[in-house]
Design an enzyme around this catalytic site. Sequence first.
Site, PDB file in Angstrom:
ATOM      1  CB  SER A  80      -0.936   0.014   1.210  1.00 42.95           C
ATOM      2  OG  SER A  80      -2.077  -0.740   0.929  1.00 42.95           O
ATOM      3  CB  VAL A 106      -0.282  -5.950   4.113  1.00 40.46           C
ATOM      4  CG1 VAL A 106      -1.569  -5.323   4.579  1.00 40.46           C
ATOM      5  CG2 VAL A 106      -0.276  -6.191   2.629  1.00 40.46           C
ATOM      6  CE1 TYR A 134      -3.187  -0.084   4.655  1.00 40.86           C
ATOM      7  CE2 TYR A 134      -2.123  -1.053   6.564  1.00 40.86           C
ATOM      8  CZ  TYR A 134      -2.181  -0.848   5.209  1.00 40.86           C
ATOM      9  OH  TYR A 134      -1.240  -1.423   4.407  1.00 40.86           O
ATOM     10  CE1 TYR A 193      -3.870  -0.996  -4.963  1.00 42.39           C
ATOM     11  CE2 TYR A 193      -4.691  -3.241  -5.193  1.00 42.39           C
ATOM     12  CZ  TYR A 193      -4.325  -2.177  -4.390  1.00 42.39           C
ATOM     13  OH  TYR A 193      -4.389  -2.287  -3.028  1.00 42.39           O
ATOM     14  CE  LYS A 220      -3.880   0.672  -1.459  1.00 43.75           C
ATOM     15  NZ  LYS A 220      -4.523   0.154  -0.251  1.00 43.75           N
TER      16      LYS A 220
HETATM   17  N1  GLN Z   1      -1.974  -5.838  -2.194  1.00 44.35           N
HETATM   18  C1  GLN Z   1      -2.774  -5.337  -1.218  1.00 44.35           C
HETATM   19  C2  GLN Z   1      -4.240  -5.333  -1.547  1.00 44.35           C
HETATM   20  O1  GLN Z   1      -4.841  -4.667  -2.231  1.00 44.35           O
HETATM   21  C3  GLN Z   1      -2.319  -4.008  -0.682  1.00 44.35           C
HETATM   22  C4  GLN Z   1      -2.625  -4.126   0.706  1.00 44.35           C
HETATM   23  C5  GLN Z   1      -1.979  -3.226   1.684  1.00 44.35           C
HETATM   24  O2  GLN Z   1      -0.764  -3.047   1.782  1.00 44.35           O
HETATM   25  N2  GLN Z   1      -2.839  -2.791   2.526  1.00 44.35           N
HETATM   26  O3  GLN Z   1      -4.998  -6.040  -1.070  1.00 44.35           O
END
Ligand code: GLN
Length: 311
Positions: free
Chosen positions: A60, A257, A239, A187, A63
Amino acid sequence: MEELQRLVDLCRPLYTRGQAASYIPALADKDPSLFFVHIIDEHGKSFSSGDVTEKFTLQSISKVISFIYVCEEHGLDEVLKHVDVEPTGDSFNSIIRLENTYLGKPFNPLINAGAITVSSLLVGNTKEQQLVGLYNFISKMTGVETTINEEVYQSEIVTADRNRAIAYYLKSNEVLVGDVEVALDNYFRQCSIEVDARCLAKIGLILSNDGVDPLTNEYFFSKKIAKVAKALMLTCGMYNASGKFATFVGIPAKSGVSGAVLSIANPESMEGLSGKIGIATFGPAIDEIGNSVTSIAFLKKISEQYDLSIF
Ligand code: GLN
């Protein structure tokens, strides 16, 4: 920098409070006891602990980077027509608010709905061109060629039912533009980009210095975009623990994550480091929300010790 090392050593054992992400098999295999830290300041001074050349995936954290890149390409106003800048308090892959968004827009670019929408805005006529632009943007900042972890990428594809559902829903609302599968694939690939702690800290340093590399004076993105990215990191970057992180740590940060966290700060003095800094931490054991337990503990400690909170 013995004191920083002492804090790393204090936090490392806390990994037993979390577990490596299990929903993507390729992440579950990481040794949860790893903990690496790299910090670099605007003068080029750095602190390293652990194997800061070992690679991990951005997940993430990508992002915030793709959001910045797309804003620099299209202009902030255009991107904000597709995605809002409001925190949700929900988990990163939540679908609960999709039907209830302002003008149909995902709440922010740091949740999956917003990030997949941003991925649909990557510039280029073909999928390859779209990704090359993002990869080059990252490579130029880190000075290292951007690669993806193929195993993680394949894992992302086969565990993506929820992300698919989100993307198709957004398309039906005409928020996501273009081909849904292309946006999803972009993505998955951006989540699978591999960096090491040095590269990640360098990206943080550039963000901390409002889009310009303080060591080379090279321009990457505008101050206006940097301010938006930092505000989003502070309000939505950890988050549904972003409020607690802002309260008890108080610096812009973005977690993934994989167990990595990218943070920025501006200490007056921190064991020989000073001014704008980029901080990369990597500890694969994550809590139930998705944040690295050792990283959060370490960031809280250094925030308290060196008065890093922006408040
Ligand atoms: N690959 C992950 C997903 O979309 C990204 C998750 C993350 O780091 N929160 O589910």
